[in-house]
Write an enzyme that holds these catalytic residues in place. Structure first.
Site, PDB file in Angstrom:
ATOM      1  N   HIS A 174     -33.705 -54.597 -14.238  1.00 42.23           N
ATOM      2  CA  HIS A 174     -34.011 -56.006 -14.488  1.00 42.23           C
ATOM      3  C   HIS A 174     -33.122 -56.491 -15.632  1.00 42.23           C
ATOM      4  O   HIS A 174     -32.570 -57.595 -15.549  1.00 42.23           O
ATOM      5  CB  HIS A 174     -35.493 -56.160 -14.829  1.00 42.23           C
ATOM      6  CG  HIS A 174     -35.959 -57.573 -14.899  1.00 42.23           C
ATOM      7  ND1 HIS A 174     -35.832 -58.447 -13.839  1.00 42.23           N
ATOM      8  CD2 HIS A 174     -36.563 -58.274 -15.896  1.00 42.23           C
ATOM      9  CE1 HIS A 174     -36.337 -59.625 -14.184  1.00 42.23           C
ATOM     10  NE2 HIS A 174     -36.777 -59.545 -15.433  1.00 42.23           N
ATOM     11  N   LYS A 178     -26.969 -58.872 -14.584  1.00 39.13           N
ATOM     12  CA  LYS A 178     -27.191 -60.137 -15.297  1.00 39.13           C
ATOM     13  C   LYS A 178     -26.148 -60.361 -16.390  1.00 39.13           C
ATOM     14  O   LYS A 178     -25.982 -61.487 -16.863  1.00 39.13           O
ATOM     15  CB  LYS A 178     -28.600 -60.173 -15.891  1.00 39.13           C
ATOM     16  CG  LYS A 178     -29.704 -60.311 -14.841  1.00 39.13           C
ATOM     17  CD  LYS A 178     -31.067 -60.414 -15.489  1.00 39.13           C
ATOM     18  CE  LYS A 178     -32.179 -60.632 -14.469  1.00 39.13           C
ATOM     19  NZ  LYS A 178     -32.501 -59.403 -13.699  1.00 39.13           N
ATOM     20  N   HIS A 235     -29.271 -64.801 -15.674  1.00 39.07           N
ATOM     21  CA  HIS A 235     -30.601 -64.564 -15.117  1.00 39.07           C
ATOM     22  C   HIS A 235     -30.934 -65.704 -14.157  1.00 39.07           C
ATOM     23  O   HIS A 235     -31.137 -66.849 -14.584  1.00 39.07           O
ATOM     24  CB  HIS A 235     -31.625 -64.487 -16.239  1.00 39.07           C
ATOM     25  CG  HIS A 235     -32.965 -63.964 -15.815  1.00 39.07           C
ATOM     26  ND1 HIS A 235     -33.323 -63.810 -14.497  1.00 39.07           N
ATOM     27  CD2 HIS A 235     -34.044 -63.561 -16.536  1.00 39.07           C
ATOM     28  CE1 HIS A 235     -34.556 -63.332 -14.426  1.00 39.07           C
ATOM     29  NE2 HIS A 235     -35.002 -63.175 -15.656  1.00 39.07           N
ATOM     30  N   PHE A 276     -42.839 -63.276 -15.725  1.00 42.09           N
ATOM     31  CA  PHE A 276     -43.916 -63.768 -16.568  1.00 42.09           C
ATOM     32  C   PHE A 276     -45.258 -63.589 -15.846  1.00 42.09           C
ATOM     33  O   PHE A 276     -45.342 -63.693 -14.626  1.00 42.09           O
ATOM     34  CB  PHE A 276     -43.713 -65.242 -16.896  1.00 42.09           C
ATOM     35  CG  PHE A 276     -42.622 -65.523 -17.901  1.00 42.09           C
ATOM     36  CD1 PHE A 276     -42.023 -64.506 -18.620  1.00 42.09           C
ATOM     37  CD2 PHE A 276     -42.200 -66.816 -18.126  1.00 42.09           C
ATOM     38  CE1 PHE A 276     -41.027 -64.766 -19.550  1.00 42.09           C
ATOM     39  CE2 PHE A 276     -41.206 -67.098 -19.042  1.00 42.09           C
ATOM     40  CZ  PHE A 276     -40.616 -66.072 -19.755  1.00 42.09           C
TER      41      PHE A 276
END
Length: 405
Positions: free
Chosen positions: A300, A329, A334, A393
Site C-alpha cells: 500500500h 505510489k 495515491h 480510512f
C-alpha cells in the site's frame, strides 16, 4: 478451488494512457508529480494527474457533457481491458457479464463546479445531469451501458481499499457461478481544490512544494505524506477453465482474497496491524500458499509516516525480509479508490514480466523498515506469486494474491 484468471488489463494513470505506458512509467522509477494549475494558491499545489487525457478523443464527443472525469477514466480503462482480453461486447452474453468498480469519492469535480454555478448564477443554471454525473455507482453503470454488460453491477466504497475490494467481490461472483466474465477494478478523479484541501488539513499530504517530483517517497526516512493522484484500472476476470476453452491468454491467476476491519480509528491504522495480518493470512489460505511462496509484495506504501511503518511491521511479521517489496505510489501518487485496482494490475504485469518496478524517491530507507524494498532500478527474476495490499480510512483492509500463469 476453481481458478480465476486475469485475461485483460486496462490502465489509465499519471504515468500514461494505457497499460503499456503505465508499465513503462512505473519501471522508470520517475515520479509523475507536478504542479497543478487547478490547485494554484493552495498550501499543496501539486498532484499526479493523467497527462494528455482528452474525453472527446479517448471516450467520445458527448462525454464531456454527460460524464464526470472518474467515469471517463473508467470507460477508457474498461475498453482497453476488454480489447486486451479478446472479447467482443457485440457477441457476448451480456447477462453473464458483471461489472464491479471501486470508487471512494465519486464526481467531486462536478459537485464543486455545480455548487459554484448555483451560488454565482442561481439554481436554474445547475445541470440536470448533476446527480447522474456525481454519484459513485455511475462508474459501473456507465461501463455497463457502454459495453452492454447486463449482469450484476455495483460499486464498492471502502475508501482507499475500494479497487481491491471490487476485485475480491468480482472473484466471488465468478466462484459462485453468477457470472462468466466480470470487469472489475477502480476509478477515481479526486484531484479537486476541496478534496486536496481536506487531505492537507488532515496533515496527510506531502508539503514538498519546492520539489513535487521528490514528494512521494514510500518507506524513505524523509517521507512526509502522500501526493494525491487520479486514474483507473479495469481487469477482465474469468474462470480459468472458460478462458482456456476460448483460447484466451491468461495473464495471471487471481488466487486469493482476504478482507478485514481494524475497528480501531477513523483514519489511523491499528498499531498492531492485527486486521492486516488476518486479511493476508486469509488471502494466502484461499490461494493455498504459504508465506515463503510469496516472491513479491506490491505494498500500500502511501509515503505517510505512520502507514508505511505499520505496514512494514505487518509484512515483517508475515514474510520476514523475504519478498521483494515495492510501492508504485512513488511514481503514480495515491489514487485513492482506484489504487487497489491499479496496483493489482501492476502486480499482474510484475509476474508476467518477471520484473519488480522500483520504489521512486527511496534515497534513505527508514531504519525501522526492515524490508527488501526495491529501489533505484527494476529488479528482474523468476516470480511465482505476489501479494497486493490496500488499506483505507475506517480500518478497511483488502489483500489480493496473484500467481503466475
Amino acid at each position: 478451488m476453481t481458478a480465476v484468471a486475469v485475461t485483460g488489463l486496462g490502465l489509465i494513470t499519471a504515468a500514461g494512457i494505457g497499460a503499456q505506458a503505465t508499465w513503462a512509467g512505473v519501471c522508470s522509477g520517475r515520479s509523475a508529480a507536478r504542479r497543478d494549475p487547478q490547485l494554484a494558491g493552495l498550501p499543496v499545489d501539486f498532484s499526479c494527474t493523467v497527462p494528455g487525457f482528452e474525453p472527446a478523443v479517448h471516450v467520445g464527443t458527448r462525454s464531456r457533457l454527460i460524464h464526470d472525469r472518474f467515469v471517463q477514466l473508467a470507460l477508457a480503462a474498461a475498453r482497453e481491458a476488454v480489447a486486451d482480453a479478446g472479447l467482443d461486447p457485440a457477441t457476448w452474453d451480456g447477462a453473464r457479464v458483471g461489472v464491479v468498480v471501486g470508487c471512494g469519492l465519486g464526481g467531486v469535480s462536478t459537485w464543486e463546479r455545480q455548487q459554484r454555478v448555483m451560488m454565482e448564477t442561481g439554481p436554474g443554471a445547475v445541470s440536470a445531469l448533476l446527480i447522474p454525473m456525481l454519484v459513485p455507482n455511475m462508474a459501473a453503470g456507465n461501463v455497463a451501458i457502454d459495453l452492454k454488460a447486463t449482469g450484476p453491477n455495483f460499486v464498492t466504497a471502502t475508501a482507499c481499499a475500494s479497487g481491491a475490494t471490487a476485485l475480491g467481490a468480482a472473484r466471488d461472483l465468478l466462484l459462485a457461478g453468477r457470472c462468466d466474465v466480470v470487469l472489475a477494478g477502480g476509478s477515481e478523479a479526486g484531484v479537486s481544490p476541496l478534496i486536496v484541501t481536506g487531505f492537507a488539513q488532515m496533515g496527510a499530504l506531502s508539503r514538498r512544494r519546492d520539489d513535487p517530483g521528490a514528494a512521494s517517497r514510500p518507506f524513505d526516512a524523509d517521507r512526509d505524506g502522500f501526493v494525491i493522484g487520479e486514474g483507473s484500472a479495469i481487469l477482465v476476470l474469468e474462470r480459468e477453465s472458460d478462458a482456456r476453452a476460448r483460447g484466451a491468454r491468461v495473464r495471471a491467476r487471481f488466487a486469493g482474497y482476504g478482507a478485514s476491519a481494524d475497528a480501531h480509528h477513523l483514519t489511523a491504522p491499528d498499531p498492531q496491524a492485527t486486521g492486516v495480518i488476518r486479511a493476508t493470512r486469509e488471502a494466502l489460505r484461499e490461494a493455498e500458499l504459504a508465506p515463503e511462496d510469496i516472491d513479491h509484495v506490491n505494498a500500500h506504501g502511501t509515503s505517510t509516516p505512520l502507514n508505511d511503518e505499520i505496514e512494514a511491521s505487518a509484512l515483517g511479521t508475515l514474510f520476514g525480509a523475504g519478498p521483494a517489496v515495492t510501492s508504485t505510489k512513488g511514481v503514480l501518487g495515491h489514487t485513492l479508490g482506484a489504487a487497489g485496482a491499479i496496483e493489482a494490475a501492476l502486480s499482474v504485469l510484475t509476474l508476467e514480466h518477471g520484473t519488480v518496478p522500483p520504489t521512486a524517491n527511496l534515497d534513505c530507507q527508514d531504519p525501522k523498515i526492515e524490508l527488501d524494498v526495491v529501489h533505484g532500478r527494476p529488479r528482474h527474476g523468476h516470480l511465482r506469486a505476489a501479494v497486493s495490499n490496500s488499506f483505507g480510512f475506517g480500518g478497511q483492509n483488502a489483500v489480493l494474491v496473484f500467481t503466475a500463469a
